[in-house]
Design a protein around this motif. Structure first.
Motif, PDB file in Angstrom:
ATOM      1  N   GLY A   1       0.812  -1.215   0.000  1.00  0.00           N
ATOM      2  CA  GLY A   1       0.000   0.000   0.000  1.00  0.00           C
ATOM      3  C   GLY A   1       0.841   1.258   0.000  1.00  0.00           C
ATOM      4  N   ALA A   2       1.933   1.254   0.763  1.00  0.00           N
ATOM      5  CA  ALA A   2       2.820   2.421   0.787  1.00  0.00           C
ATOM      6  C   ALA A   2       3.455   2.645  -0.585  1.00  0.00           C
ATOM      7  N   ALA A   3       3.801   1.552  -1.277  1.00  0.00           N
ATOM      8  CA  ALA A   3       4.361   1.692  -2.626  1.00  0.00           C
ATOM      9  C   ALA A   3       3.327   2.279  -3.586  1.00  0.00           C
ATOM     10  N   PHE A   4       2.078   1.845  -3.466  1.00  0.00           N
ATOM     11  CA  PHE A   4       1.012   2.373  -4.322  1.00  0.00           C
ATOM     12  C   PHE A   4       0.777   3.856  -4.045  1.00  0.00           C
ATOM     13  N   VAL A   5       0.798   4.235  -2.769  1.00  0.00           N
ATOM     14  CA  VAL A   5       0.602   5.649  -2.416  1.00  0.00           C
ATOM     15  C   VAL A   5       1.748   6.497  -2.946  1.00  0.00           C
ATOM     16  N   CYS A   6       2.971   6.008  -2.799  1.00  0.00           N
ATOM     17  CA  CYS A   6       4.135   6.733  -3.283  1.00  0.00           C
ATOM     18  C   CYS A   6       4.068   6.905  -4.803  1.00  0.00           C
ATOM     19  N   TYR A   7       3.710   5.851  -5.504  1.00  0.00           N
ATOM     20  CA  TYR A   7       3.586   5.914  -6.955  1.00  0.00           C
ATOM     21  C   TYR A   7       2.496   6.901  -7.370  1.00  0.00           C
ATOM     22  N   THR A   8       1.357   6.820  -6.707  1.00  0.00           N
ATOM     23  CA  THR A   8       0.244   7.707  -7.050  1.00  0.00           C
ATOM     24  C   THR A   8       0.593   9.163  -6.797  1.00  0.00           C
ATOM     25  N   ALA A   9       1.302   9.435  -5.707  1.00  0.00           N
ATOM     26  CA  ALA A   9       1.692  10.817  -5.403  1.00  0.00           C
ATOM     27  C   ALA A   9       2.624  11.371  -6.474  1.00  0.00           C
ATOM     28  N   MET A  10       3.598  10.585  -6.903  1.00  0.00           N
ATOM     29  CA  MET A  10       4.499  11.047  -7.958  1.00  0.00           C
ATOM     30  C   MET A  10       3.749  11.275  -9.258  1.00  0.00           C
ATOM     31  N   LEU A  11       2.916  10.316  -9.617  1.00  0.00           N
ATOM     32  CA  LEU A  11       2.170  10.423 -10.871  1.00  0.00           C
ATOM     33  C   LEU A  11       1.230  11.619 -10.854  1.00  0.00           C
ATOM     34  N   TRP A  12       0.473  11.758  -9.779  1.00  0.00           N
ATOM     35  CA  TRP A  12      -0.519  12.827  -9.703  1.00  0.00           C
ATOM     36  C   TRP A  12       0.133  14.205  -9.763  1.00  0.00           C
ATOM     37  N   ASN A  13       1.214  14.399  -9.001  1.00  0.00           N
ATOM     38  CA  ASN A  13       1.861  15.707  -8.972  1.00  0.00           C
ATOM     39  C   ASN A  13       2.544  16.025 -10.294  1.00  0.00           C
ATOM     40  N   GLY A  14       3.124  15.022 -10.945  1.00  0.00           N
ATOM     41  CA  GLY A  14       3.703  15.259 -12.262  1.00  0.00           C
ATOM     42  C   GLY A  14       2.662  15.681 -13.275  1.00  0.00           C
TER      43      GLY A  14
END
Length: 513
Positions: free
Chosen positions: A260-273
């Motif tokens: 879950g932490a990996a998914f959150v980290c990925y989503t945060a990078m993707l969303w902000n980019g």
């Protein structure tokens, strides 16, 4: 005599225009001389001193329709707005650079890869091959035969070797060791390739204040993710963390938290980019961008926007339930679909077994079966996956057959919705195939990648329909500034006409009344 005067006039020095103005005009004109600061560039202005006709003739200055009075008022307002905007400038820029966005998207791609590789590490039973956590010195693998013997001896003392791999050789150990070492090394690369560029972009003033806080949060999440990884591995190295005689495995709770932490980290990078690229694109044409966001914030799209947000949460929850399935090896039972044994679900006595309760009054019966009973966990995952599939198709049908929404939905959002439909069809196919064929490594890894791809498609769709309030306010300010610049252009035209009038005044003297 007449022919002599023109030559004398050309030979005489050029006199100031004030020399040819009468004393009466100078008496009124000199005290009323004005200075106007007319902007040439955003950071440069020049002072023009002139004697206006209104200053020369005071009786004309009080006229309400005087163009010079309007000009002065307009320039004064522009100066006030410029001073007000300059007071807000600080260390951080108003928007982030596109280079930051591309770096964030590249970092998200790296996280996507490590999630898939981590799934392969778990499926090949390689995750427990390294029994120590050395964030710095562990960057290098064993380099000598003595080092390999030391690492192998540590692994032979683990429960996994004693119960599952008692006949493993050193060469076989090296294969699983390199899998886990590669996974950890990739994690270090993700951390360094994020933190160091983040510091660079902030120091070079390429990141806005709001985005810098987000980058700090993502950096902390990456560090926490590394800790969770070791915390998860540690749970599989001690006998007291799992039932005696059972298959040595890591805690499903810690595995799910790590995933879950990996998914959150990925989503945060993707969303902000994506957010930075979208913001800069809209800000390049503020009026058009404001019109687009105003259209997206219309009531006709409100239900669709909220539905996309709910769909993203549903996809994330389904992925977490898949983490519980992986942690309990629940995919190795009931390998048929849609039936589980003789019905659509196992018997109630099996779903809520007293075996998993640890209290005499069975007060923890329900939640422990929901999280620790492989049969119940697989059923939950099936229900959530089916719900996600149905929700995607329902939202697509709503966007296609609702006339009001279909007319208001932008073309980019319509394509994004269709992409999510394709991804969910692929993911369902991979999930069923993985279950039927008893969780083969290639299919299981593809199924995990499909979950992250489906979440990606949902986030991309959301980035095309959600309306960020901060961006909306920024666009409004830019449109107002553009209006002020347009007014400044009209001031420039008035300035040229004014300079022409002044030249004529100096050339011909004041008008005769």
């Amino acid at each position: 005599m007449a022919s002599f005067l023109p030559g004398l006039r050309r030979a005489a020095p050029r006199l100031a225009s004030d020399f040819f103005i009468c004393h009466h005009c100078q008496k009124y004109a000199r005290p009323a001389a004005r200075q106007l600061k007319i902007p040439v560039k955003a950071s440069l202005s020049r002072t023009i001193r002139f004697n206006s006709s209104a200053a020369t003739f005071p009786e004309l200055a009080s006229t309400k329709s005087s163009p010079l009075s309007s000009l002065s008022q307009t320039i004064s307002n522009a100066e006030k707005e410029r001073a007000k905007g300059g007071a807000k400038k600080g260390f951080f820029p108003e928007t982030s650079s596109n280079a930051v966005a591309y770096w964030l998207l590249a970092s998200a791609g790296s996280v996507f890869g490590i999630v898939v590789f981590g799934g392969l590490t778990r499926l090949t039973e390689s995750g427990l091959s390294i029994t120590e956590w050395k964030p710095v010195t562990g960057s290098l693998p064993p380099l000598s035969a003595e080092d390999w013997s030391s690492e192998f001896a540590k692994y032979r003392a683990s429960p996994e070797f004693k119960l599952l791999n008692p006949h493993m050789t050193l060469e076989e150990f090296k294969k699983i060791y390199y899998m886990e070492w590669g996974h950890r090394l990739w994690g270090r690369f993700v951390g360094l390739s994020f933190v160091l560029p983040a510091l660079y972009f902030v120091s070079r003033k390429r990141v806005s204040a709001n985005m810098s806080l987000r980058l700090l949060g993502i950096s902390g999440l990456i560090g926490f993710q590394g800790f969770l990884g070791w915390y998860m591995v540690k749970s599989g190295l001690k006998d007291d963390l799992f039932a005696p005689g059972s298959h040595p495995r890591v805690s499903q709770y810690r595995l799910t938290a790590h995933l879950g932490a990996a998914f959150v980290c990925y989503t945060a990078m993707l969303w902000n980019g994506l957010a930075i690229l979208r913001s800069n694109g809209l800000l390049s044409h503020p009026a058009r961008g404001l019109a687009q966001l105003t259209h997206l914030s219309s009531p006709s799209l409100a239900v669709f926007r909220r539905s996309v947000a709910g769909l993203a949460i549903l996809v994330f929850t389904t992925a977490l339930s898949g983490g519980l399935v992986a942690g309990l090896d629940a995919g190795l039972i009931y390998n048929s679909f849609p039936r589980m044994g003789t019905g659509l679900h196992p018997p109630k006595s099996e779903l809520f077994s007293d075996f998993y309760s640890r209290k005499e009054d069975n007060s923890d019966l329900v939640w422990r079966n929901m999280l620790e009973n492989p049969s119940t966990v697989q059923l939950n995952h099936r229900v959530l996956a089916t719900t996600t599939f149905t929700a995607v198709l329902g939202l697509w049908a709503y966007s296609r057959f609702n006339r009001k929404l279909r007319g208001a939905l932008p073309n980019a959002a319509r394509k994004g919705m269709l992409g999510v439909v394709h991804l969910v069809l692929l993911q369902v196919t991979l999930g069923i195939s993985t279950l039927i064929y008893l969780v083969p490594v290639p299919l299981a890894a593809a199924h995990q990648a499909g979950a992250l791809a489906l979440l990606t498609g949902t986030v991309v769709l959301g980035s095309r329909v959600w309306v960020p309030r901060r961006l909306m306010a920024l666009l409004r300010r830019r449109v107002e500034m553009a209006g002020a610049v347009t007014a400044g252009g009209r001031v420039g035209l008035g300035r040229e006409a004014m300079k022409s009038d002044l030249s004529a005044l100096r050339r011909n003297g004041p008008p005769v009344l």
